[in-house]
Design a protein around this motif. Structure first.
Motif, PDB file in Angstrom:
ATOM      1  N   ILE A 117       0.827  -1.206   0.000  1.00  0.00           N
ATOM      2  CA  ILE A 117       0.000   0.000   0.000  1.00  0.00           C
ATOM      3  C   ILE A 117       0.860   1.254   0.000  1.00  0.00           C
ATOM      4  O   ILE A 117       0.654   2.190  -0.791  1.00  0.00           O
ATOM      5  CB  ILE A 117      -0.947  -0.007   1.215  1.00  0.00           C
ATOM      6  CG1 ILE A 117      -2.078  -1.019   1.016  1.00  0.00           C
ATOM      7  CG2 ILE A 117      -1.554   1.373   1.446  1.00  0.00           C
ATOM      8  CD1 ILE A 117      -3.002  -1.147   2.199  1.00  0.00           C
ATOM      9  N   PHE A 121       0.973   3.662  -3.069  1.00  0.00           N
ATOM     10  CA  PHE A 121       0.407   4.985  -2.798  1.00  0.00           C
ATOM     11  C   PHE A 121       1.432   6.074  -3.110  1.00  0.00           C
ATOM     12  O   PHE A 121       1.102   7.093  -3.730  1.00  0.00           O
ATOM     13  CB  PHE A 121      -0.040   5.086  -1.340  1.00  0.00           C
ATOM     14  CG  PHE A 121      -0.739   6.372  -1.000  1.00  0.00           C
ATOM     15  CD1 PHE A 121      -2.111   6.475  -1.104  1.00  0.00           C
ATOM     16  CD2 PHE A 121      -0.023   7.490  -0.583  1.00  0.00           C
ATOM     17  CE1 PHE A 121      -2.762   7.673  -0.800  1.00  0.00           C
ATOM     18  CE2 PHE A 121      -0.654   8.681  -0.282  1.00  0.00           C
ATOM     19  CZ  PHE A 121      -2.037   8.768  -0.393  1.00  0.00           C
ATOM     20  N   THR A 150      -4.108  12.291  -3.686  1.00  0.00           N
ATOM     21  CA  THR A 150      -4.471  11.303  -2.671  1.00  0.00           C
ATOM     22  C   THR A 150      -5.353  10.224  -3.259  1.00  0.00           C
ATOM     23  O   THR A 150      -5.175   9.029  -2.968  1.00  0.00           O
ATOM     24  CB  THR A 150      -5.196  11.983  -1.495  1.00  0.00           C
ATOM     25  OG1 THR A 150      -4.369  13.015  -0.960  1.00  0.00           O
ATOM     26  CG2 THR A 150      -5.505  10.978  -0.396  1.00  0.00           C
ATOM     27  N   THR A 154      -4.551   6.267  -3.761  1.00  0.00           N
ATOM     28  CA  THR A 154      -5.481   5.246  -3.265  1.00  0.00           C
ATOM     29  C   THR A 154      -5.818   4.246  -4.356  1.00  0.00           C
ATOM     30  O   THR A 154      -5.852   3.030  -4.122  1.00  0.00           O
ATOM     31  CB  THR A 154      -6.771   5.922  -2.757  1.00  0.00           C
ATOM     32  OG1 THR A 154      -6.444   6.853  -1.724  1.00  0.00           O
ATOM     33  CG2 THR A 154      -7.751   4.894  -2.218  1.00  0.00           C
ATOM     34  N   SER A 157      -3.110   1.724  -4.812  1.00  0.00           N
ATOM     35  CA  SER A 157      -2.788   0.853  -3.673  1.00  0.00           C
ATOM     36  C   SER A 157      -3.825  -0.226  -3.402  1.00  0.00           C
ATOM     37  O   SER A 157      -3.679  -1.018  -2.484  1.00  0.00           O
ATOM     38  CB  SER A 157      -2.599   1.707  -2.412  1.00  0.00           C
ATOM     39  OG  SER A 157      -3.778   2.422  -2.104  1.00  0.00           O
ATOM     40  N   ALA A 193      -8.267   0.426   2.201  1.00  0.00           N
ATOM     41  CA  ALA A 193      -8.754   1.149   1.020  1.00  0.00           C
ATOM     42  C   ALA A 193     -10.021   1.921   1.339  1.00  0.00           C
ATOM     43  O   ALA A 193     -10.189   3.070   0.913  1.00  0.00           O
ATOM     44  CB  ALA A 193      -9.007   0.174  -0.129  1.00  0.00           C
ATOM     45  N   LEU A 196      -9.054   4.938   3.342  1.00  0.00           N
ATOM     46  CA  LEU A 196      -8.478   5.972   2.488  1.00  0.00           C
ATOM     47  C   LEU A 196      -9.555   6.684   1.685  1.00  0.00           C
ATOM     48  O   LEU A 196      -9.521   7.909   1.519  1.00  0.00           O
ATOM     49  CB  LEU A 196      -7.442   5.352   1.545  1.00  0.00           C
ATOM     50  CG  LEU A 196      -6.084   4.999   2.152  1.00  0.00           C
ATOM     51  CD1 LEU A 196      -5.258   4.188   1.160  1.00  0.00           C
ATOM     52  CD2 LEU A 196      -5.333   6.256   2.559  1.00  0.00           C
ATOM     53  N   LEU A 197     -10.525   5.912   1.175  1.00  0.00           N
ATOM     54  CA  LEU A 197     -11.613   6.525   0.420  1.00  0.00           C
ATOM     55  C   LEU A 197     -12.438   7.443   1.312  1.00  0.00           C
ATOM     56  O   LEU A 197     -12.871   8.522   0.880  1.00  0.00           O
ATOM     57  CB  LEU A 197     -12.510   5.448  -0.192  1.00  0.00           C
ATOM     58  CG  LEU A 197     -13.704   5.964  -0.992  1.00  0.00           C
ATOM     59  CD1 LEU A 197     -13.240   6.795  -2.183  1.00  0.00           C
ATOM     60  CD2 LEU A 197     -14.575   4.812  -1.464  1.00  0.00           C
ATOM     61  N   ILE A 378     -14.162   2.221  -6.091  1.00  0.00           N
ATOM     62  CA  ILE A 378     -13.465   3.448  -5.726  1.00  0.00           C
ATOM     63  C   ILE A 378     -13.472   4.453  -6.873  1.00  0.00           C
ATOM     64  O   ILE A 378     -13.656   5.658  -6.665  1.00  0.00           O
ATOM     65  CB  ILE A 378     -12.033   3.113  -5.271  1.00  0.00           C
ATOM     66  CG1 ILE A 378     -12.082   2.407  -3.917  1.00  0.00           C
ATOM     67  CG2 ILE A 378     -11.164   4.355  -5.191  1.00  0.00           C
ATOM     68  CD1 ILE A 378     -10.744   1.999  -3.371  1.00  0.00           C
TER      69      ILE A 378
END
Length: 447
Positions: A117, A121, A150, A154, A157, A193, A196-197, A378
């Motif tokens: 990740i 990332f 960002t 994401t 990753s 994930a 991060l989202l 995503i």
């Protein structure tokens, strides 16, 4: 007359939507089966069906067939239907998440997941520097570099746990050391994930206002605490009580309603709806497991599997390969290379340090490089948040398909068997094998 005309137009749009759903189900089933015949996940075929029906192929033919079959006024209706299936699917993903799978492989799974990740990332964030200037405006609105970078990090990753489990099963790798470690690492990847989202969606919702971002963060933490400390114990009592009374229809209704309401709450907070659905599933108790699987989870899986192809087709309709320029072709090559490099390097290094052979490490990197359905979720979230324009969306969908499709053909055919304690744990726990079986898995029959 105006009211009657409007009512007639609404009825026509509804009828077209129903016909489109029928077409989507057939096209997704046919292309999904063809994909499985060539040892690819069904999601590859279903997304391909959407691309074929969209502006990239069907739209190039005379007569504007794509616009006729999927008129603009009907697409929001199709998107709404797909979102219901997606929310139920995300609830099931959260409900299926098993912390025992991660604990069994401890530091190795965590190191593989975190390394893949972080490296991916970082590579994605760096790639955003040359790409941002060409994609900084979406629908007339400026996107901040931080939000764009960002999100791109994401997207790079992500590892798709459901698709990975299917690939492991079809290549007889589920009981190998590489398979069991990659499955545990992908479970951690999925969880991170979504976190991060949630951060990216909060960042976009705040629109550069750090006070607003702090408010969204505080409300998110409060909601997670509420779900863990209040909803979880109440749900445990409810499940045991209603399971004993065999009130399955009532329990199914409550869970579906809870997933939808939780999705609305996180949307109101400023975090994407799928995080709310995932969180509601994550806090739900798994016991009594056998009766819940038979009477609750399986019916929800059937509904989700029926609606998810609509999501895949809607995604494919947003892909317009003809809109890509020569510069975009170069950017697409860079995106694919960076995506592969980030995951391969990030997974191979900790695997080698743990004593894996080069072949095992390479296979682990390929498996962690599969993005599949998780990536598509995503990407669609980013579009709805206004972070991605159509060209970048198209390039990232192509990247997701390529990285998912390459895993199976490139895997080694002989990989060291897992240690008996690890493989036995994975095989007997009911978690990893269950995810790979079409009868009970919420993901694999359609991904």
């Amino acid at each position: 007359m105006t009211g009657l005309a409007a009512a007639g137009a609404q009825e026509t749009s509804l009828a077209v939507m129903l016909a489109d759903i029928g077409l989507v189900l057939v096209a997704g089933a046919v292309l999904g089966r063809l994909a499985r015949k060539v040892r690819q996940p069904a999601v590859i075929g279903e997304i391909t069906a959407g691309i074929l029906l969209g502006p990239s192929v069907l739209g190039l033919l005379p007569g504007g067939l794509t616009e006729r079959i999927f008129p603009p006024e009907v697409r929001p209706l199709l998107s709404a239907v797909s979102q219901v299936g997606l929310v139920l699917f995300m609830f099931l993903v959260g409900w299926e998440f098993d912390k025992r799978l991660v604990r069994r492989h401890g530091k190795l799974a965590a190191s593989v997941s975190l390394s893949s990740i972080l490296v991916a990332f970082g590579f994605g964030f760096a790639l955003a520097v040359p790409l941002y200037g060409h994609h900084s405006v979406v629908a007339g609105r400026d996107v901040t570099f931080l939000a764009f970078a960002t999100f791109l990090g994401t997207a790079m990753s992500v590892t798709a746990f459901p698709v990975l489990a299917r690939i492991l099963t079809e290549n007889n790798l589920l009981e190998t050391r590489v398979g069991s470690v990659s499955l545990a690492g992908a479970a951690v990847d999925d969880l991170l994930a979504w976190c991060l989202l949630a951060y990216v969606s909060a960042l976009v919702a705040a629109d550069g206002d750090y006070a607003d971002l702090a408010r969204i963060g505080a409300l998110s933490v409060a909601y997670v605490a509420f779900m863990l400390l209040v909803v979880r114990p109440l749900a445990a009592r409810l499940m045991w009580r209603w399971a004993a009374a065999e009130r399955w229809s009532g329990l199914l209704t409550v869970l579906c309603a809870g997933a939808l309401v939780s999705a609305w709450v996180t949307t109101w907070i400023g975090v994407h709806a799928i995080f709310g659905a995932f969180l509601f599933g994550f806090v739900m108790p798994r016991e009594p497991s056998l009766v819940l699987a038979q009477h609750v989870r399986t019916p929800m899986e059937h509904v989700s599997r029926l609606l998810l192809p609509v999501f895949f087709i809607v995604t494919g309709l947003g892909v317009d390969l003809g809109a890509l320029t020569g510069g975009d072709a170069v950017a697409l090559v860079a995106i694919v290379l960076v995506a592969c490099a980030g995951k391969l390097i990030g997974a191979i290094l900790p695997a080698r340090l743990a004593g894996f052979s080069w072949r095992e490490s390479k296979d682990l990197g390929l498996l962690m490089n599969t993005r599949g359905l998780t990536e598509l979720i995503i990407l669609n979230a980013a579009v709805s948040l206004g972070v991605l324009d159509g060209r970048m969306f198209t390039m990232l969908v192509v990247m997701a398909l390529m990285t998912t499709a390459m895993a199976g053909p490139l895997l080694s055919r002989r990989t060291r068997p897992a240690e008996p304690t690890r493989a036995g744990a994975v095989g007997e726990s009911g978690r990893a094998p269950r995810t790979s079986e079409p009868v009970t898995s919420p993901t694999l029959p359609r991904t």
